[in-house]
Design an enzyme around this catalytic site. Structure first.
Site, mmCIF file in Angstrom:
data_model
loop_
_atom_site.group_PDB
_atom_site.id
_atom_site.type_symbol
_atom_site.label_atom_id
_atom_site.label_comp_id
_atom_site.label_asym_id
_atom_site.label_seq_id
_atom_site.Cartn_x
_atom_site.Cartn_y
_atom_site.Cartn_z
ATOM 1 C CE LYS A 137 -16.188 20.958 -8.419
ATOM 2 N NZ LYS A 137 -16.595 22.265 -8.610
ATOM 3 C CE LYS A 219 -4.945 23.934 -4.299
ATOM 4 N NZ LYS A 219 -5.780 23.874 -5.236
ATOM 5 C CE LYS A 222 -12.199 29.408 -1.943
ATOM 6 N NZ LYS A 222 -11.689 30.148 -2.762
#
Ligand code: TRP
Length: 354
Positions: A137, A219, A222
């Site tokens: 991140k 995977k 969204k």
């Protein structure tokens, strides 16, 4: 009941003992959280939330919307508020029953933030620096590498340890954070005595990882730029059926679960979870039929399964007052339960009790 036994029993303390009766085995406690970063996908549903509903029958369960965690990445305030409410309504629509489980929104229970501080003071800088999610991140949001992003695992440890759970269902990406939590327990209990129960990762019996419909090596997510790659659990039936019709498969024709057939394997897994049929049964049912028939079947099965969820969600979102009652009730109960652990911790570390 004194404080010591209460803490051992954890959520609810439903364990009842009448004199002379053999103590019943303690019902185990499950806790998990999910960030309000958008409408859940079929992957979230199959991999996690569906199981959360099933587990309510066997365990004391606590589930929450991890809105404080979402602040580690810059959010549009109005959007975050909306998504938190939607995520809460979605949990209920997916069958999490507030009469059976503790369901709440993390930021409504300030004990989380408070324990998180104490645990931060018991977290090693080196261990936090080694978290792969932090490194990822920090690289992806180079303009906002904030301290919260760094201490995120200490907040997650607080979420968990406040409720003294036995098991924590988490995806692969959160395993390292759970390990970190377990290290804190070992360290903390080593210094202060038996304060926290050691939580374990919960591996569902029928574990299923749902892959992208457009690139079955990835995977389902969204945040995929291609909306055909994922099914949102609120997609309309015709949208779902179309996305499955376009799902990437291979150049063969046989519906069977085999290495190298990632696309078909994924569709078979989804179909198996949704219908309860085994992979063998599915192979037999579709013997001699082509991919077209199979994809159409998977699409309509998924659409039917998600229909009541979509309808309940719409109904719940129309009654904001009712939703507010549910999350307030959850927060109140969560505050009461987590306060016991927090009080014990504060005493142990030497804070003067008010
Ligand atoms: N960090 C988790 C995620 O992003 C969400 C989460 C927060 C969580 N606190 C938790 C999961 C405690 C399990 C237990 O998916």
């Amino acid at each position: 009941m004194n404080e010591e036994t209460r803490n051992k029993n954890g959520i609810g303390n439903e364990q009842k003992k009448s004199p002379g009766e053999k103590p019943a085995e303690r019902k185990k406690i499950i806790l998990s959280g999910i960030q309000p970063t958008g409408i859940f996908t079929l992957g979230n549903y199959i991999g996690a939330i569906r199981n959360w509903g099933v587990m309510q029958e066997e365990y004391h369960c606590a589930y929450f919307i991890a809105d404080l965690h979402s602040l580690t990445v810059r959010q549009e305030p109005a959007a975050l508020r909306k998504q938190s409410l939607e995520a809460f309504a979605l949990l209920l629509a997916c069958g999490i029953d507030p009469d059976k489980s503790l369901v709440f929104i993390q930021s409504h229970v300030h004990n989380h933030a408070e324990l998180s501080w104490i645990l931060s003071c018991n977290s090693s800088f080196g261990a936090l620096s080694r978290m792969t999610q932090f490194k990822d991140k920090a690289a992806r949001h180079a303009d906002n590498v904030n301290a919260g992003l760094f201490t995120y695992p200490a907040l997650m440890a607080a979420d968990i340890l406040l409720y003294q759970p036995d098991y924590v269902p988490v995806g692969e990406d959160q395993r390292q954070h759970l390990e970190f939590t377990r290290d804190i327990v070992e360290h903390f209990n080593g210094i202060y005595g038996n304060v926290f129960r050691m939580p374990e990762a919960y591996i569902p019996k029928a574990g299923a990882r749902v892959m992208s419909l457009q690139d079955p090596a990835k995977k389902m997510s969204k945040s995929d730029p291609n909306p055909n790659a994922y099914i949102s659990i609120l997609d309309e039936p015709n949208v779902i059926i179309n996305k499955f019709r376009r799902a990437v498969t291979d150049s063969e024709t046989e519906v069977c679960f085999r290495e190298g057939k990632d696309g078909i394997n994924n569709l078979m897994t989804i179909y198996s979870v949704i219908t309860g049929r085994s992979l063998d049964q599915i192979e037999r049912d579709f013997a001699g039929k082509g991919y077209g028939d199979f994809k159409a079947e998977v699409g309509s099965a998924v659409a039917e399964k998600l229909r009541p969820i979509r309808e309940d969600f719409a109904r719940f979102m129309q009654d904001k007052e009712w939703l507010a009652q549910q999350y307030r009730r959850g927060a109140e109960k969560a505050a009461e339960i987590s306060a016991r652990t927090l009080a014990k911790v504060k005493k142990k570390v030497g804070l003067l009790m008010p």
